[in-house]
Design an enzyme around this catalytic site. Structure first.
Site, PDB file in Angstrom:
ATOM      1  N   VAL A 134       0.832  -1.209   0.000  1.00 36.18           N
ATOM      2  CA  VAL A 134       0.000   0.000   0.000  1.00 36.18           C
ATOM      3  C   VAL A 134       0.867   1.259   0.000  1.00 36.18           C
ATOM      4  CG1 VAL A 134      -1.764   1.269   1.264  1.00 36.18           C
ATOM      5  CG2 VAL A 134      -1.929  -1.214   1.066  1.00 36.18           C
ATOM      6  N   VAL A 153      -5.648  21.197  -4.514  1.00 40.43           N
ATOM      7  CA  VAL A 153      -5.345  21.725  -3.178  1.00 40.43           C
ATOM      8  C   VAL A 153      -4.501  22.994  -3.213  1.00 40.43           C
ATOM      9  CG1 VAL A 153      -5.496  19.429  -2.143  1.00 40.43           C
ATOM     10  CG2 VAL A 153      -3.256  20.296  -2.846  1.00 40.43           C
ATOM     11  N   LYS A 209      -6.935  -0.744  10.359  1.00 39.49           N
ATOM     12  CA  LYS A 209      -8.241  -1.073  10.960  1.00 39.49           C
ATOM     13  C   LYS A 209      -8.091  -1.628  12.363  1.00 39.49           C
ATOM     14  CE  LYS A 209      -7.847  -5.392   8.615  1.00 39.49           C
ATOM     15  NZ  LYS A 209      -6.610  -4.991   7.946  1.00 39.49           N
ATOM     16  N   VAL A 265     -11.342   0.474   6.004  1.00 42.81           N
ATOM     17  CA  VAL A 265     -12.506  -0.381   5.730  1.00 42.81           C
ATOM     18  C   VAL A 265     -12.781  -0.395   4.231  1.00 42.81           C
ATOM     19  CG1 VAL A 265     -14.956  -0.780   6.171  1.00 42.81           C
ATOM     20  CG2 VAL A 265     -13.532   0.217   7.960  1.00 42.81           C
ATOM     21  N   ILE A 319     -13.435   1.649  -1.565  1.00 43.60           N
ATOM     22  CA  ILE A 319     -14.812   2.169  -1.487  1.00 43.60           C
ATOM     23  C   ILE A 319     -14.858   3.286  -0.452  1.00 43.60           C
ATOM     24  CG2 ILE A 319     -17.231   1.583  -1.141  1.00 43.60           C
ATOM     25  CD1 ILE A 319     -16.468  -1.388  -1.451  1.00 43.60           C
ATOM     26  N   GLY A 356      -1.852 -15.954  -3.092  1.00 53.27           N
ATOM     27  CA  GLY A 356      -1.559 -14.757  -2.314  1.00 53.27           C
ATOM     28  C   GLY A 356      -2.808 -14.022  -1.846  1.00 53.27           C
ATOM     29  N   ASP A 381     -10.954 -10.051  11.244  1.00 55.43           N
ATOM     30  CA  ASP A 381     -10.713  -8.886  10.392  1.00 55.43           C
ATOM     31  C   ASP A 381     -12.035  -8.167  10.094  1.00 55.43           C
ATOM     32  OD1 ASP A 381      -8.906  -7.462   8.230  1.00 55.43           O
ATOM     33  OD2 ASP A 381     -10.716  -8.122   7.177  1.00 55.43           O
ATOM     34  N   LYS A 417     -13.524  -4.230  11.148  1.00 54.67           N
ATOM     35  CA  LYS A 417     -14.106  -3.259  10.215  1.00 54.67           C
ATOM     36  C   LYS A 417     -15.543  -2.907  10.610  1.00 54.67           C
ATOM     37  CE  LYS A 417     -11.029  -4.831   6.568  1.00 54.67           C
ATOM     38  NZ  LYS A 417     -10.822  -5.922   5.602  1.00 54.67           N
TER      39      LYS A 417
END
Lengths: 428, 428
Positions: free
Chosen positions: B14, B33, B105, B132, B136, B187, B201, B205
């Site tokens: 990430v 911005v 999370k 979460v 989305i 994976g 998990d 969330k």
């Protein structure tokens, strides 16, 4: 705490919903914004008409200027509809430093740029979440949720009336005319349904979505719109047999900086998430370079869903008032608009042709596609004994719109093609 | 314009996506911005490891405090994971007036209240959209999009690994063990899959979603969690035959001010929009009193989808810096948390029983349901010749959880019930 005073222009279905939510959820709203929100004045057409909700007689007025020029009103909520006259009210309200929340897609699609600029100049907020897809918070999702991404495609079922009609035609094998009549009886379609069924309503909403998604001032004239009045039972039967549903899709696409926006009945593969959005529901599918595929689904209209979006905008305005940061909203276009030409707009197509039932016909037809470099994904020929002719169904690979138009023009002068019965864009 | 300086904690999948988006979309971000956004320092475990993206050696550090205490860094982006040590970093960053964006999370589910309070006290933003459902934008939808509504139910497919496994089991008739093995090879599942497959998990969330949706401080301990490791091929076959799919659903419900939150494999009617969310995709279904049914669908994980949410949060923080309004965010609980008892939690149930194949058995079993006032929607008895016993499938009407537990306890001492093979909550 000083209450925030709201002037409500219009007390039809949606206006009534706004009153219900603001009054019914007052405690929750106050917990979020820190002040009471009071509906101070309501514009109605007739003060003496009986209402489904109790409203003090002295809050109602038949004079819009009494609200626009009211010294204590902070925010105007416009749910009266109309374009030119309403624009005049909204521009004057902004000049007087009042923030505006509106559900008016026609107004924002036609005069959004002018209104947004006026708002910015007077440091006012103008929010319009309810103008597209009723209760689905799609505008703030585009502006805030995907602020970091480059959106490449927006596909929307943004008109509930036409989706209701197409769903019924698909599920019950009914004809367009019969379902339209039924939708009118149920109140899902207007007595003059032109704006819905000819795709104009969807085109206005796509103008707003494309402007926000692509950061460029897309105008209503840039959107090519075709409606559903020519969709037949037969088309839907063929679509289903091939694994497609027919949906009225607004499609906005961007490649590099080139944009195209259109509304048309489209064959959507049944496995695509938007194919199973049925009835009066709306959905907006968004593809971003980074985020990939997303979809947002919910009620596209109705008193309370639409009012939910309006009051959420009102909450945002009130928070900005408290923070002293009105008129700083994003969503203003910063990119030059460059539209694709027909040569640059590419998609798959479905064609249904009625042809002479004799040897060599298929060869002559496929040669036309080859002449304009349109390659074919599948071809199905079958006799139609009832008319002693054959039918040919063609699904193309990605082809540009100009080439398809040349193919169709060539068929005009080709004696073996008796009729081009249907042409659909294909997605999914 | 003075650039905004970001310290990135973690350069795994990430973190790499965050660098790609911030650098690749720099022009777009700056247009929104008004300042360049610069990644000033990056915490890595090993400076000498080779990377899939070019990063200046002098930007990398193996010392987190060099970033947390860096005088010029405005915003910390935390994508390193971990709980206690990471919490220490984030609390000190907030004390030093740095804003924080996190995808963590576990941290937010376990210490969200403390972190949010610290942020508020130091007038800092703490945003965690990516924690979460990856790409989305569901947290801002709950907080802003539905600010005007009262949310009554949130159902989420919020764990991609388990949804991938259940989808494969449903589509290919494969066993849990086989698909888990395959997911590990691809994976999609960790070598120790406990946190995913046992629902932990998803529970974390749902803690975050319920807190924001219901404006009450839901804690991880309040969420009852059951995973998918006991779901069998047979269960899925029965479900499909009856028109259901088995999904691992997080379900948060509110009635008046009473809340319940749980995670469990659930039989979902195939016509419900969440039933057709397949593979590693996530979806969150939200029901509001006013807005009705909505659903938000997209990628739940992955380098770029998750990074999209993180950078969208970063854009929001930078806008607030420009406006001078950090630390004013909503989403802080203002309602007292009241949890439902098992007597107050109500839903339909599916039960699969293995019973003696002789006269009077069905009467004795249905009497047990009647004793605890559980009424039945449908009952199906069929012989299972392979084991010379019968199977009974029961779907109840809405029943409370305590009553179902009493029914199950009674079956323990009922000689004709050889085994309770499966118990599922039913939705849709």
């Amino acid at each position: 705490m000083k209450p925030i005073k709201v002037g409500l222009l219009g007390l039809g279905t949606v206006g009534t919903g706004v009153v219900r939510i603001v009054e019914g959820h007052q405690d929750d709203l106050q917990s979020q914004v820190g002040s009471p929100i009071v509906i101070e004045k309501v514009l109605v057409q007739n003060k003496n008409k009986s209402r489904s909700i109790p409203i003090d007689a002295d809050k109602m007025t038949e004079d819009p200027w009494e609200i626009i020029r009211h010294p204590e009103i902070d925010v105007i909520v416009e749910v009266m509809g109309g374009v030119e006259q309403t624009k005049e009210y909204i521009l004057e309200a902004l000049e007087r430093g009042k923030h505006v929340v509106t559900a008016n897609k026609d107004l924002m699609a036609m005069h959004g740029t002018e209104i947004l600029e006026k708002a910015k100049r007077h440091q006012c907020d103008i929010l319009y979440e309810a103008s597209v897809a009723g209760g689905i918070p799609i505008l703030r999702t585009l502006v805030e949720g995907f602020s970091s991404d480059r959106i490449t495609k927006i596909m929307g079922i943004v008109n509930g009336t036409t989706n209701y009609i197409l769903t019924k035609m698909s599920q019950e094998g009914a004809s367009y005319a019969d379902v339209l009549k039924e939708a009118q009886d149920l109140g899902y379609a207007e007595s003059d349904p032109t704006s819905d069924v000819e795709g104009l309503d969807a085109a206005r909403k796509m103008t707003i979505l494309a402007t926000l998604g692509f950061h460029a001032n897309v105008a209503l004239e840039d959107v090519s719109a075709q409606g559903i009045s020519s969709v037949t039972k037969e088309d839907i039967t063929y679509a289903k047999r091939l694994g497609y549903e027919v949906k009225l899709l607004g499609i906005a696409e961007r490649q590099d900086d080139l944009i195209s926006v259109s509304v048309q009945p489209t064959m959507v593969k049944q496995s695509h998430p938007i194919a199973s959005v049925n009835g009066v529901f709306n959905a907006v599918y968004v593809h971003g370079e980074a985020v990939g595929e997303t979809m947002f689904y919910g009620a596209g209209a109705g008193e309370l869903p639409t009012a939910t979006s309006i009051v959420a905008d009102l909450v945002a305005v009130v928070k900005n008032i408290k923070l002293g940061v009105n008129g700083k909203q994003s969503g203003v276009a910063y990119k030059e608009k460059k539209l694709k030409t027909d040569e640059q707009i590419s998609s798959k197509y479905f064609l249904l042709l009625q042809v002479a039932d004799r040897a060599g016909v298929l060869a002559r037809i496929t040669q036309v596609f080859a002449d304009f470099e349109v390659s074919l994904e599948s071809v199905l020929q079958q006799p139609n004994p009832s008319i002693a002719q054959a039918e040919i169904i063609v699904i193309t690979h990605d082809a540009n719109k100009a080439a398809i138009q040349k193919v169709l023009a060539s068929f005009e002068s080709l004696d073996v093609v008796h009729k081009v019965k249907s042409v659909y864009r294909v997605e999914g």
